[in-house]
Enzyme design. Structure first.
Site, mmCIF file in Angstrom:
data_model
loop_
_atom_site.group_PDB
_atom_site.id
_atom_site.type_symbol
_atom_site.label_atom_id
_atom_site.label_comp_id
_atom_site.label_asym_id
_atom_site.label_seq_id
_atom_site.Cartn_x
_atom_site.Cartn_y
_atom_site.Cartn_z
ATOM 1 N N HIS A 162 0.767 -1.320 0.036
ATOM 2 C CA HIS A 162 -0.059 -0.173 -0.096
ATOM 3 C C HIS A 162 0.895 1.297 0.008
ATOM 4 O O HIS A 162 1.335 1.712 0.903
ATOM 5 C CB HIS A 162 -0.915 0.017 1.324
ATOM 6 C CG HIS A 162 -1.624 -1.177 1.373
ATOM 7 N ND1 HIS A 162 -1.063 -2.513 1.735
ATOM 8 C CD2 HIS A 162 -3.069 -1.448 0.839
ATOM 9 C CE1 HIS A 162 -2.008 -3.329 1.785
ATOM 10 N NE2 HIS A 162 -3.395 -2.895 1.316
ATOM 11 N N GLY A 167 -4.140 -3.986 11.387
ATOM 12 C CA GLY A 167 -4.175 -4.527 10.089
ATOM 13 C C GLY A 167 -5.901 -4.868 10.007
ATOM 14 O O GLY A 167 -6.520 -4.516 9.043
ATOM 15 N N PRO A 168 -6.458 -5.357 10.956
ATOM 16 C CA PRO A 168 -8.024 -5.403 10.829
ATOM 17 C C PRO A 168 -8.658 -3.939 11.457
ATOM 18 O O PRO A 168 -8.108 -3.258 12.653
ATOM 19 C CB PRO A 168 -8.409 -6.526 12.161
ATOM 20 C CG PRO A 168 -7.054 -7.170 12.633
ATOM 21 C CD PRO A 168 -6.174 -6.260 11.950
ATOM 22 N N ASP A 201 -10.292 6.092 6.986
ATOM 23 C CA ASP A 201 -11.779 6.125 6.945
ATOM 24 C C ASP A 201 -12.322 4.639 7.338
ATOM 25 O O ASP A 201 -13.145 4.554 8.167
ATOM 26 C CB ASP A 201 -12.172 6.154 5.432
ATOM 27 C CG ASP A 201 -11.775 7.622 4.985
ATOM 28 O OD1 ASP A 201 -12.389 8.487 5.333
ATOM 29 O OD2 ASP A 201 -10.995 7.408 3.847
ATOM 30 N N GLY A 202 -11.439 3.600 7.103
ATOM 31 C CA GLY A 202 -11.983 2.253 7.527
ATOM 32 C C GLY A 202 -11.986 2.305 8.855
ATOM 33 O O GLY A 202 -12.931 1.638 9.482
ATOM 34 N N ASN A 245 -8.925 11.273 3.655
ATOM 35 C CA ASN A 245 -8.485 11.428 2.148
ATOM 36 C C ASN A 245 -9.607 11.007 1.292
ATOM 37 O O ASN A 245 -9.466 10.812 -0.221
ATOM 38 C CB ASN A 245 -7.481 10.504 1.988
ATOM 39 C CG ASN A 245 -7.575 8.800 2.034
ATOM 40 O OD1 ASN A 245 -8.933 8.490 2.287
ATOM 41 N ND2 ASN A 245 -6.559 8.225 2.055
ATOM 42 N N HIS A 258 -4.277 3.230 -3.206
ATOM 43 C CA HIS A 258 -4.354 2.710 -1.896
ATOM 44 C C HIS A 258 -3.528 1.285 -2.140
ATOM 45 O O HIS A 258 -2.736 1.101 -0.887
ATOM 46 C CB HIS A 258 -5.905 2.085 -1.541
ATOM 47 C CG HIS A 258 -6.014 1.109 -0.626
ATOM 48 N ND1 HIS A 258 -6.161 1.555 0.779
ATOM 49 C CD2 HIS A 258 -6.149 -0.198 -0.661
ATOM 50 C CE1 HIS A 258 -6.220 0.426 1.488
ATOM 51 N NE2 HIS A 258 -6.228 -0.683 0.755
ATOM 52 N N GLU A 270 -18.818 -5.023 23.800
ATOM 53 C CA GLU A 270 -18.125 -6.270 23.883
ATOM 54 C C GLU A 270 -16.749 -5.982 22.951
ATOM 55 O O GLU A 270 -15.750 -6.558 23.365
ATOM 56 C CB GLU A 270 -18.645 -7.510 23.528
ATOM 57 C CG GLU A 270 -19.786 -7.727 24.352
ATOM 58 C CD GLU A 270 -21.254 -7.009 24.035
ATOM 59 O OE1 GLU A 270 -21.231 -6.276 23.165
ATOM 60 O OE2 GLU A 270 -22.237 -7.059 24.933
ATOM 61 N N PHE A 274 -21.768 -13.878 23.691
ATOM 62 C CA PHE A 274 -21.400 -12.792 23.209
ATOM 63 C C PHE A 274 -19.956 -12.342 23.019
ATOM 64 O O PHE A 274 -19.431 -11.638 22.585
ATOM 65 C CB PHE A 274 -21.960 -11.519 24.137
ATOM 66 C CG PHE A 274 -23.563 -11.561 24.182
ATOM 67 C CD1 PHE A 274 -24.248 -11.930 23.043
ATOM 68 C CD2 PHE A 274 -24.243 -11.325 25.565
ATOM 69 C CE1 PHE A 274 -25.741 -12.017 22.878
ATOM 70 C CE2 PHE A 274 -25.473 -11.454 25.508
ATOM 71 C CZ PHE A 274 -26.077 -11.881 24.319
ATOM 72 N N HIS A 334 -22.109 -18.079 31.653
ATOM 73 C CA HIS A 334 -23.357 -18.577 31.232
ATOM 74 C C HIS A 334 -22.870 -19.321 29.720
ATOM 75 O O HIS A 334 -23.225 -19.206 28.784
ATOM 76 C CB HIS A 334 -24.397 -17.412 30.747
ATOM 77 C CG HIS A 334 -24.871 -16.906 31.880
ATOM 78 N ND1 HIS A 334 -24.037 -16.172 32.903
ATOM 79 C CD2 HIS A 334 -26.310 -16.595 32.343
ATOM 80 C CE1 HIS A 334 -24.861 -15.577 33.650
ATOM 81 N NE2 HIS A 334 -26.016 -15.729 33.425
ATOM 82 N N ASP A 377 -33.922 -18.230 28.723
ATOM 83 C CA ASP A 377 -33.319 -17.299 27.864
ATOM 84 C C ASP A 377 -33.391 -17.955 26.299
ATOM 85 O O ASP A 377 -33.627 -16.946 25.360
ATOM 86 C CB ASP A 377 -32.293 -16.698 28.082
ATOM 87 C CG ASP A 377 -32.077 -15.368 29.230
ATOM 88 O OD1 ASP A 377 -33.259 -14.935 29.322
ATOM 89 O OD2 ASP A 377 -31.296 -15.299 29.907
ATOM 90 N N HIS A 380 -29.172 -17.204 23.606
ATOM 91 C CA HIS A 380 -28.351 -16.929 24.647
ATOM 92 C C HIS A 380 -27.535 -18.191 24.932
ATOM 93 O O HIS A 380 -26.778 -18.287 25.957
ATOM 94 C CB HIS A 380 -29.053 -16.472 26.001
ATOM 95 C CG HIS A 380 -29.438 -14.988 25.887
ATOM 96 N ND1 HIS A 380 -30.116 -14.487 24.856
ATOM 97 C CD2 HIS A 380 -29.158 -14.074 26.736
ATOM 98 C CE1 HIS A 380 -30.258 -13.154 24.910
ATOM 99 N NE2 HIS A 380 -29.631 -12.832 26.284
HETATM 100 C C1 LIG Z 1 -11.974 -5.291 9.525
HETATM 101 C C2 LIG Z 1 -11.184 -5.121 8.082
HETATM 102 N N1 LIG Z 1 -11.936 -5.255 7.143
HETATM 103 C C3 LIG Z 1 -11.582 -4.979 5.810
HETATM 104 C C4 LIG Z 1 -10.091 -4.748 5.669
HETATM 105 C C5 LIG Z 1 -9.520 -4.829 4.276
HETATM 106 N N2 LIG Z 1 -8.979 -3.226 3.878
HETATM 107 C C6 LIG Z 1 -7.956 -2.906 4.040
HETATM 108 S S1 LIG Z 1 -7.524 -1.390 3.684
HETATM 109 C C7 LIG Z 1 -9.253 -0.982 3.267
HETATM 110 C C8 LIG Z 1 -9.731 0.095 3.134
HETATM 111 C C9 LIG Z 1 -9.446 1.215 4.040
HETATM 112 O O1 LIG Z 1 -9.805 2.416 3.607
HETATM 113 P P1 LIG Z 1 -9.006 3.836 4.452
HETATM 114 O O2 LIG Z 1 -9.252 3.388 5.749
HETATM 115 O O3 LIG Z 1 -9.937 4.908 4.061
HETATM 116 O O4 LIG Z 1 -7.581 3.780 4.154
HETATM 117 P P2 LIG Z 1 -6.934 4.326 2.789
HETATM 118 O O5 LIG Z 1 -7.084 3.738 1.635
HETATM 119 O O6 LIG Z 1 -7.410 5.859 2.903
HETATM 120 O O7 LIG Z 1 -5.292 4.332 3.406
HETATM 121 C C10 LIG Z 1 -9.947 -2.232 3.585
HETATM 122 C C11 LIG Z 1 -11.217 -2.394 3.149
HETATM 123 C C12 LIG Z 1 -9.248 -4.560 6.778
HETATM 124 N N3 LIG Z 1 -7.988 -4.661 6.633
HETATM 125 N N4 LIG Z 1 -9.912 -4.722 7.960
HETATM 126 MG MG LIG Z 2 -9.367 6.597 3.138
#
Ligand SMILES: Cc1ncc(C[n+]2csc(CCOP(=O)(O)OP(=O)(O)O)c2C)c(N)n1
Ligand SMILES: [Mg+2]
Length: 685
Positions: A29, A130-131, A171-172, A201, A277, A429, A454, A478, A486, A490
């Site tokens: 990236h 990463g996530p 954004d993500g 961005n 990206h 959670e 949960f 539980h 429940d 549950h």
């Molecule tokens: C929970 C999760 N879902 C999906 C992804 C796959 N993914 C990696 S980057 C991205 C787009 C992220 O956009 P943004 O945060 O705006 O990053 P930019 O491209 O602007 O650097 C996605 C969907 C991930 N890494 N984690």
């Molecule tokens: Mg972005």
């Protein structure tokens, strides 16, 4: 060269290292490192109190790259600052954390420049990201942790802990729910040591954010109670520095700095596009981009003279000075507050204090028994008194999870009382999981609690705790169908199997109150593994340990609880949790019929799998193939222990809404059914 020229040179070094590394890897990236190099440069070289010579100095400012795909930012800056590697014994080993060679081998096996920031693999990475959303949510745990440490250890004239936490996100991260949960709690707690910088961005993978993300971020964060700042040009490092200064002056609120940027900055054909990206620029575009930066077009992985020196004179010199001053301060602190200083040292090494397990309860034989959650509540209250830095809370289920710490002075963590022991996560959670990770990364010993069902809502953070090898603790009550009425929403079914499948995660489902004590005794001694406590809602008989084996067998994952005369069983019954006493009762009934059975309590597959083959064979002799496993959960995986001729009494469907007794009857968790199954299995042989 002027300072301004050196700034630009350093920023363009980060940009071009990122571009070249992605190109060499042919994946990665490049766009966001190109855009955010000035931001990261400013945070590191102008603001952060971080000593590259000792990246685990306890009072360092924390930097989190929540948009982990932009990892080349981190690898570049760790390399250019000469940040040193640290080993598992918390010692610097005299090697750089990230070498230029690592960067040249970005994303390749063995390189200390992997695809995403990996805590535990690369020194200087504060948390794995990463996530999307995890990093910012974890940063809230770090901010709570810092304030807790300051509250306990700072004394008049001794500011031992005053570090700040900076988290960069895109954004993500702000779209993900976990980010919202965590931001809401951070606002509630008024965490003014926390600064998120949002890379505004307008681009994600599928294109413009106009397709799915058009809310008013500033209004949203103002609503959370944050201070919101904006810098309209990601290349204006003086303005960024001023905004970060405003953050440091802001009291009572976390700060969100909205930074308008251009992904792929400088690339004539890629800037402001989604292509920037996640695709390498390509050789021709790289040449054009380098030209735009005023960079030698054909140079690769170039670190011009003066750049490393510029970082050394910035973050290097500042970090060394504040670290040295802190060392001096801490030496006097140690003399005046020896006990507290000792605690700080123990925490850093994840040691337990002397007497950490004194006064743990021992439960007397009791046919009616005590619920796993109640035994757990007693244990937690003892541990939290013995271990000053042990704390935690529930996602609004404290009264049900029995996790509330009730002793004198336990107190609640709130904005005005950051040194409490009870953390109210609210019904969040997922953020709870990430925050517990953040507390753990701050070297506190922390637990989070909710209903076992949960755990699904916290799972991504649990997974990361295992990946990061953090000793976090999750208290899930539980555990099966004990909440009967429940109903199936549950009643956990697949949760045990799925958490058992997570590498490096210890899952424990103790069978009676004394097993609960032993499970905690085991878990507390873990330094590099998270653990899950799976506890019953309903009372479980407290077994007679004079008649049956000692509960200390929990520490081996599985143990022979009751055996056939002479240790020569025809059939083995294996159970966990609430089904252990059922297996024991079935064992007694079989004995009356003259059938020689063995009852095995198996609270943890994972621990058992780490025992020697000879121990495992002594518990489950290979020549005894008549086996029955009993567990109120998905059967998935139990074949491993019952083999081809065994039977699993477990759940093939979801549960149902009814009193527990009726459910046990319905799904076969009765002595009669276990006995009949044992006989059936024997008949098959
Ligand atoms: C929970 C999760 N879902 C999906 C992804 C796959 N993914 C990696 S980057 C991205 C787009 C992220 O956009 P943004 O945060 O705006 O990053 P930019 O491209 O602007 O650097 C996605 C969907 C991930 N890494 N984690
Ligand atoms: Mg972005």
């Amino acid at each position: 060269m002027t300072d301004a020229q050196l700034d630009t040179l350093a920023i363009n070094t980060i940009r071009t290292l990122s571009i070249d590394a992605v190109q060499a890897a042919d994946s990665g990236h490049p766009g966001t490192p190109m855009a955010l190099a000035p931001l990261v440069y400013t945070i590191w070289n102008r603001v952060m109190r971080f000593d590259p010579q000792d990246p685990i100095w306890p009072n360092r400012d924390r930097f989190i790259l929540s948009n982990g795909h932009a990892s080349m930012l981190l690898w570049s800056v760790l390399h250019l600052t000469g940040t040193q590697a640290v080993n598992a014994d918390y010692e610097t080993v005299g090697q750089p954390s990230v070498t230029l060679d690592d960067i040249k081998h970005f994303r390749q096996l063995g390189s200390h420049a992997p695809g995403h920031p990996e805590y535990h693999w690369v020194s200087g990475v504060e948390t794995t990201t990463g996530p999307l959303g995890q990093g910012i949510a974890t940063s809230v745990g770090m901010a709570i942790g810092q304030r807790w440490l300051a509250s306990r250890y700072n004394k008049p004239d001794f500011t031992v802990f005053d570090y700040d936490i900076y988290a960069v996100c895109g954004d993500g991260c702000l779209m993900e729910g976990v980010g919202s949960e965590a931001a809401s709690l951070a606002g509630h707690l008024g965490l003014d040591n926390l600064c998120w910088i949002y890379d505004n961005n307008h681009i994600t993978i599928e294109g413009s954010t106009a397709i799915a993300f058009t809310e008013d971020i500033a209004a949203r964060f103002l609503g959370y109670g944050w201070n919101v700042l904006r810098v309209g040009d990601a290349n204006d490092i003086d303005l960024i520095e001023r905004a970060l200064h405003v953050f440091r002056q802001t009291k009572g609120r976390p700060t969100l700095l909205i930074l308008d940027s251009h992904i792929g900055y400088g690339s004539p054909h890629r800037q402001d596009t989604a292509a920037a990206h996640g695709e390498p620029l390509g050789e021709e575009e790289i040449r054009l981009t380098k030209r735009a930066y005023g960079w030698p077009e054909d140079a690769k992985f170039l670190v011009p003279d003066g750049v490393r020196e510029h970082f050394a004179a910035g973050v290097g010199a500042r970090g060394a000075a504040v670290h040295a001053a802190w060392d001096k301060l801490f030496a006097v602190y140690r003399a005046q507050h020896p006990q507290l200083a000792r605690e700080v040292g123990q925490m850093q090494r994840r040691e337990l204090p002397e007497g950490w397990d004194r006064s743990l309860p021992a439960f007397p034989v009791d046919a009616k028994g005590i619920a796993g959650r109640d035994a757990s509540g007693q244990v937690l209250n003892v541990l939290a008194q013995n271990i000053p830095w042990f704390l935690g809370g529930s996602a609004d289920l404290g009264p049900s999870n029995k996790t509330t710490l009730k002793f004198d002075g336990a107190g609640n963590i709130q904005a005005g009382s950051p040194g409490g022991k009870n953390l109210h996560f609210g019904i969040r959670e997922h953020a709870m999981g990430a925050i517990v990770n953040g507390l753990s990364l701050s070297k506190l010993r922390a637990f989070g609690a909710t209903f076992f069902i949960f755990s699904d809502y916290a799972r991504p953070a649990i997974r990361l705790s295992a990946l990061m090898e953090l000793p976090t603790i999750f208290v899930f009550t539980h555990d099966a169908m004990g909440d009967g009425e429940d109903g199936p929403t549950h009643q956990p079914i697949e949760q045990l199997a799925s958490l058992r499948a997570v590498p490096g995660l210890t899952v424990l489902r103790p069978g009676d109150a004394n097993e609960v004590v032993e499970a905690y005794r085991y878990v507390m001694q873990l330094k590099h593994r998270p653990a899950i406590m799976v506890l019953s809602r309903q009372p479980l008989p407290t077994l007679d340990r004079a008649r049956y084996s000692n509960a200390g067998g929990v520490a081996r994952g599985a143990y022979v609880l009751a055996d056939a005369p002479g240790g020569k069983p025809e059939v083995i019954l294996i159970a966990s949790g609430s089904e252990v006493s059922l297996a024991v009762d079935a064992h007694e009934a079989l004995a009356k019929m003259g059938i020689r059975s063995r009852a095995v309590s198996m609270p943890s597959w994972d621990i058992f799998e780490h025992e020697s083959q000879s121990y495992r064979d002594s518990v489950l002799p290979p020549d005894v193939s008549a086996r029955v496993a009993v567990e109120q959960a998905s059967c998935f995986g139990w074949e491993r222990y019952v083999g081809a001729t065994g039977v699993v009494i477990g759940m093939q469907t979801f549960g149902a809404s009814a009193p527990l007794k009726a459910l046990q009857q319905q799904f076969g968790f009765t002595v009669e059914h276990v006995v009949a199954t044992a006989k059936q299995v024997l008949g098959r042989l």
